[in-house]
Design a protein around this motif. Sequence first.
Motif, PDB file in Angstrom:
ATOM      1  N   PRO A  87       4.336 -13.295   7.704  1.00  0.00           N
ATOM      2  CA  PRO A  87       5.073 -12.023   7.846  1.00  0.00           C
ATOM      3  C   PRO A  87       6.200 -11.867   6.831  1.00  0.00           C
ATOM      4  CG  PRO A  87       4.727 -13.051   9.986  1.00  0.00           C
ATOM      5  CD  PRO A  87       4.298 -14.041   8.960  1.00  0.00           C
ATOM      6  N   ARG A  88       6.880 -12.978   6.516  1.00  0.00           N
ATOM      7  CA  ARG A  88       7.960 -12.916   5.527  1.00  0.00           C
ATOM      8  C   ARG A  88       7.400 -12.635   4.139  1.00  0.00           C
ATOM      9  NH1 ARG A  88      10.910 -12.116   2.275  1.00  0.00           N
ATOM     10  NH2 ARG A  88      13.052 -12.790   1.905  1.00  0.00           N
ATOM     11  N   GLY A  89       6.269 -13.242   3.807  1.00  0.00           N
ATOM     12  CA  GLY A  89       5.631 -12.969   2.521  1.00  0.00           C
ATOM     13  C   GLY A  89       5.141 -11.536   2.425  1.00  0.00           C
ATOM     14  N   ARG A  90       4.641 -10.995   3.544  1.00  0.00           N
ATOM     15  CA  ARG A  90       4.179  -9.612   3.563  1.00  0.00           C
ATOM     16  C   ARG A  90       5.341  -8.649   3.324  1.00  0.00           C
ATOM     17  NH1 ARG A  90       0.927 -10.359   8.016  1.00  0.00           N
ATOM     18  NH2 ARG A  90       2.195  -9.070   9.381  1.00  0.00           N
ATOM     19  N   ASP A  91       6.513  -8.961   3.899  1.00  0.00           N
ATOM     20  CA  ASP A  91       7.694  -8.127   3.671  1.00  0.00           C
ATOM     21  C   ASP A  91       8.073  -8.124   2.187  1.00  0.00           C
ATOM     22  OD1 ASP A  91       7.809  -7.573   6.347  1.00  0.00           O
ATOM     23  OD2 ASP A  91       9.369  -9.058   6.793  1.00  0.00           O
ATOM     24  N   ASP A  92       7.997  -9.280   1.563  1.00  0.00           N
ATOM     25  CA  ASP A  92       8.329  -9.381   0.147  1.00  0.00           C
ATOM     26  C   ASP A  92       7.323  -8.601  -0.704  1.00  0.00           C
ATOM     27  OD1 ASP A  92      10.494 -10.763  -1.246  1.00  0.00           O
ATOM     28  OD2 ASP A  92       8.896 -11.704  -2.416  1.00  0.00           O
ATOM     29  N   PHE A  93       6.045  -8.723  -0.357  1.00  0.00           N
ATOM     30  CA  PHE A  93       4.990  -8.014  -1.082  1.00  0.00           C
ATOM     31  C   PHE A  93       5.123  -6.507  -0.879  1.00  0.00           C
ATOM     32  CE2 PHE A  93       0.323  -6.869  -1.455  1.00  0.00           C
ATOM     33  CZ  PHE A  93       0.277  -7.041  -2.831  1.00  0.00           C
ATOM     34  N   ARG A  94       5.552  -6.082   0.319  1.00  0.00           N
ATOM     35  CA  ARG A  94       5.751  -4.659   0.600  1.00  0.00           C
ATOM     36  C   ARG A  94       6.852  -4.081  -0.288  1.00  0.00           C
ATOM     37  NH1 ARG A  94       6.750  -5.278   5.418  1.00  0.00           N
ATOM     38  NH2 ARG A  94       4.699  -4.917   6.326  1.00  0.00           N
ATOM     39  N   LEU A  95       7.927  -4.861  -0.450  1.00  0.00           N
ATOM     40  CA  LEU A  95       9.017  -4.415  -1.308  1.00  0.00           C
ATOM     41  C   LEU A  95       8.544  -4.230  -2.748  1.00  0.00           C
ATOM     42  CD1 LEU A  95      12.058  -3.853  -1.679  1.00  0.00           C
ATOM     43  CD2 LEU A  95      12.364  -6.319  -2.039  1.00  0.00           C
ATOM     44  N   PHE A  96       7.707  -5.130  -3.228  1.00  0.00           N
ATOM     45  CA  PHE A  96       7.158  -5.012  -4.580  1.00  0.00           C
ATOM     46  C   PHE A  96       6.268  -3.782  -4.705  1.00  0.00           C
ATOM     47  CE2 PHE A  96       3.242  -5.877  -7.025  1.00  0.00           C
ATOM     48  CZ  PHE A  96       3.776  -5.868  -8.312  1.00  0.00           C
ATOM     49  N   LEU A  97       5.410  -3.535  -3.704  1.00  0.00           N
ATOM     50  CA  LEU A  97       4.507  -2.385  -3.763  1.00  0.00           C
ATOM     51  C   LEU A  97       5.268  -1.065  -3.715  1.00  0.00           C
ATOM     52  CD1 LEU A  97       1.564  -3.547  -1.450  1.00  0.00           C
ATOM     53  CD2 LEU A  97       1.614  -3.471  -3.937  1.00  0.00           C
ATOM     54  N   LYS A  98       6.382  -1.020  -2.961  1.00  0.00           N
ATOM     55  CA  LYS A  98       7.189   0.201  -2.926  1.00  0.00           C
ATOM     56  C   LYS A  98       7.735   0.522  -4.311  1.00  0.00           C
ATOM     57  CE  LYS A  98       8.706   0.382   1.889  1.00  0.00           C
ATOM     58  NZ  LYS A  98       9.873   0.294   2.809  1.00  0.00           N
ATOM     59  N   LYS A  99       8.133  -0.503  -5.055  1.00  0.00           N
ATOM     60  CA  LYS A  99       8.644  -0.276  -6.400  1.00  0.00           C
ATOM     61  C   LYS A  99       7.541   0.179  -7.341  1.00  0.00           C
ATOM     62  CE  LYS A  99      12.608  -3.365  -6.084  1.00  0.00           C
ATOM     63  NZ  LYS A  99      13.355  -4.477  -6.708  1.00  0.00           N
ATOM     64  N   GLU A 100       6.291  -0.167  -7.014  1.00  0.00           N
ATOM     65  CA  GLU A 100       5.161   0.265  -7.828  1.00  0.00           C
ATOM     66  C   GLU A 100       4.519   1.541  -7.280  1.00  0.00           C
ATOM     67  OE1 GLU A 100       2.223  -2.607  -8.840  1.00  0.00           O
ATOM     68  OE2 GLU A 100       3.519  -3.346 -10.460  1.00  0.00           O
ATOM     69  N   PHE A 101       5.116   2.112  -6.232  1.00  0.00           N
ATOM     70  CA  PHE A 101       4.608   3.344  -5.599  1.00  0.00           C
ATOM     71  C   PHE A 101       3.171   3.184  -5.105  1.00  0.00           C
ATOM     72  CE2 PHE A 101       7.747   4.511  -8.821  1.00  0.00           C
ATOM     73  CZ  PHE A 101       8.678   5.163  -8.027  1.00  0.00           C
ATOM     74  N   SER A 102       2.857   2.001  -4.553  1.00  0.00           N
ATOM     75  CA  SER A 102       1.524   1.785  -3.975  1.00  0.00           C
ATOM     76  C   SER A 102       1.635   1.086  -2.619  1.00  0.00           C
ATOM     77  CB  SER A 102       0.657   0.951  -4.920  1.00  0.00           C
ATOM     78  OG  SER A 102       1.285  -0.287  -5.224  1.00  0.00           O
ATOM     79  N   GLY A 103       2.717   1.382  -1.889  1.00  0.00           N
ATOM     80  CA  GLY A 103       2.923   0.747  -0.592  1.00  0.00           C
ATOM     81  C   GLY A 103       1.921   1.175   0.456  1.00  0.00           C
ATOM     82  N   GLU A 104       1.202   2.307   0.202  1.00  0.00           N
ATOM     83  CA  GLU A 104       0.218   2.776   1.194  1.00  0.00           C
ATOM     84  C   GLU A 104      -0.951   1.813   1.342  1.00  0.00           C
ATOM     85  OE1 GLU A 104      -0.756   4.328  -2.826  1.00  0.00           O
ATOM     86  OE2 GLU A 104       1.023   4.418  -1.554  1.00  0.00           O
ATOM     87  N   ASN A 105      -1.246   1.017   0.304  1.00  0.00           N
ATOM     88  CA  ASN A 105      -2.368   0.070   0.400  1.00  0.00           C
ATOM     89  C   ASN A 105      -2.098  -0.985   1.468  1.00  0.00           C
ATOM     90  OD1 ASN A 105      -3.829   1.337  -1.604  1.00  0.00           O
ATOM     91  ND2 ASN A 105      -3.030   0.044  -3.246  1.00  0.00           N
ATOM     92  N   LEU A 106      -0.919  -1.598   1.420  1.00  0.00           N
ATOM     93  CA  LEU A 106      -0.566  -2.611   2.416  1.00  0.00           C
ATOM     94  C   LEU A 106      -0.406  -1.976   3.798  1.00  0.00           C
ATOM     95  CD1 LEU A 106       0.129  -5.532   3.060  1.00  0.00           C
ATOM     96  CD2 LEU A 106       2.504  -5.047   2.462  1.00  0.00           C
TER      97      LEU A 106
END
Length: 481
Positions: free
Chosen positions: A310-329
Amino acid sequence: MTIRNVRDHGQRFRPRMACLKKVESVVLEMQDPKTGVKSQTQRLVITTIPHALTGEDIVAWIANRFKIDAAEARAMGTMMVAFGYIYPLQDHKRLMLKPDTSLYRFQTPYFWPAQQWPVEDTDYAIYLAKRNIRKKGMLELYEQEQYNNLYKWMNHKWDFIVMQAKEQYRAGKERKKPDRVVFDCQERAYWVVHRPPPGTVSAMDYGHDRMVDPNIEEKKTPDYYRRIIMFTQQCIMRPRVKSSVSIGALVKYTTTYKEHDPFLHACLPSNPWLTDDVTYWTLNMPNVETPTKMRVERWTFSFGELLMDPRGRDDFRLFLKKEFSGENLAFWEACEDLKWGAAETMKEKAQQIYKTFLARGAPRWINIDGKTMDITVKGLAHPHRYVLDAAQTHIYMLMKKDSYGRYLKSPVFKETQKKAIAPEQHRFTETQLEQNAKRRRPSLSPIILRQQEEEQKAKLAASGPVDITQVMSKLERKQTK
């Protein structure tokens, strides 16, 4: 004691029974006259106790038998004491093994947990009444409370309980003093295991009884043979790999994960199974703010490891938001919630996922190919748990091949890697280990953990983008009601 031979339906099917049988085999090996733990007659105050053992001899035998260090051997010996296979002759309150000259004895097989005796309140009341007679009312505080409570609950048959206690007390006085002391210690150890003092974690706690014996032999019906044939046909059709390839993959996996397995490698800061120190679990909680270096290193092993944490997923979510692709996760997590969530909300969740991620003009539209979209739309006509598997797999592979590699090279991951902590090893003295054992408490209930997860999801949903169509549909529903 008046423990009756009443069959306990269900206890034979408890998962713990397999563990108890293994402990029994070790205890029998320890009692071997030639290769077991050396016992001798010891003097306890003014009484001579036969076949007594010292704690250091038990620890040394376990360490030598299983080729383990003294700390692990002591933890294993403490487990035997907690289960009631070995009992202390001096410190009765604490069910732990001291690696010194403290005296212990093997419990008689009559009192072993695997004997499946039902632990009844009537027997406990007789035991407390007998101790009350012997001690002339000077019971332990918790025993006195239990005695008073049992007196209130069993007032209708208290005369019978007192009569049984007096009879057992009279029979005990006729024994020789060493035998009387040994039997009293055996009986007291039995009740300390099954009716532990307040604040003590009982090793005999278990979950729900199994209604069916998992080892029962199935009847040979036509349906049984039909299933065997189907299973065999599926095994024959299953693709095979060379043994060298599978062994190589196993060796690679073991080499990669060996240092991350707490049973194969030393835990930092300490092994909670041996020291009763929960710092290791606290540092590795699901949503801890600052992860450990070992935990962050696991995220680099595979994309699956990153999503499982879950902690890794939170970190990956933050990265995807910066790439404007958070909808995939977000879509992948919604599919997981559909797959493992409650059955009554399954249809609503499937429709909501379609409106949010797949429909034309969806607020968080995801990019999947036309073939996968057709399969998904057809399945949504009759939704089930796995109706979105094709679309979920497509998005998973897209994140794995594209986003995961960029994440490992991103400033987000490097910053987390830089802030990750490397705890130093804790070294405990014998006194500190005893204090840790006293503070031992059961872990949080799964219900509480589930509530915490729901609260975390609610916070994430509140901080995420608002779905206007979902809000409007809820308002319309309220107005129609």
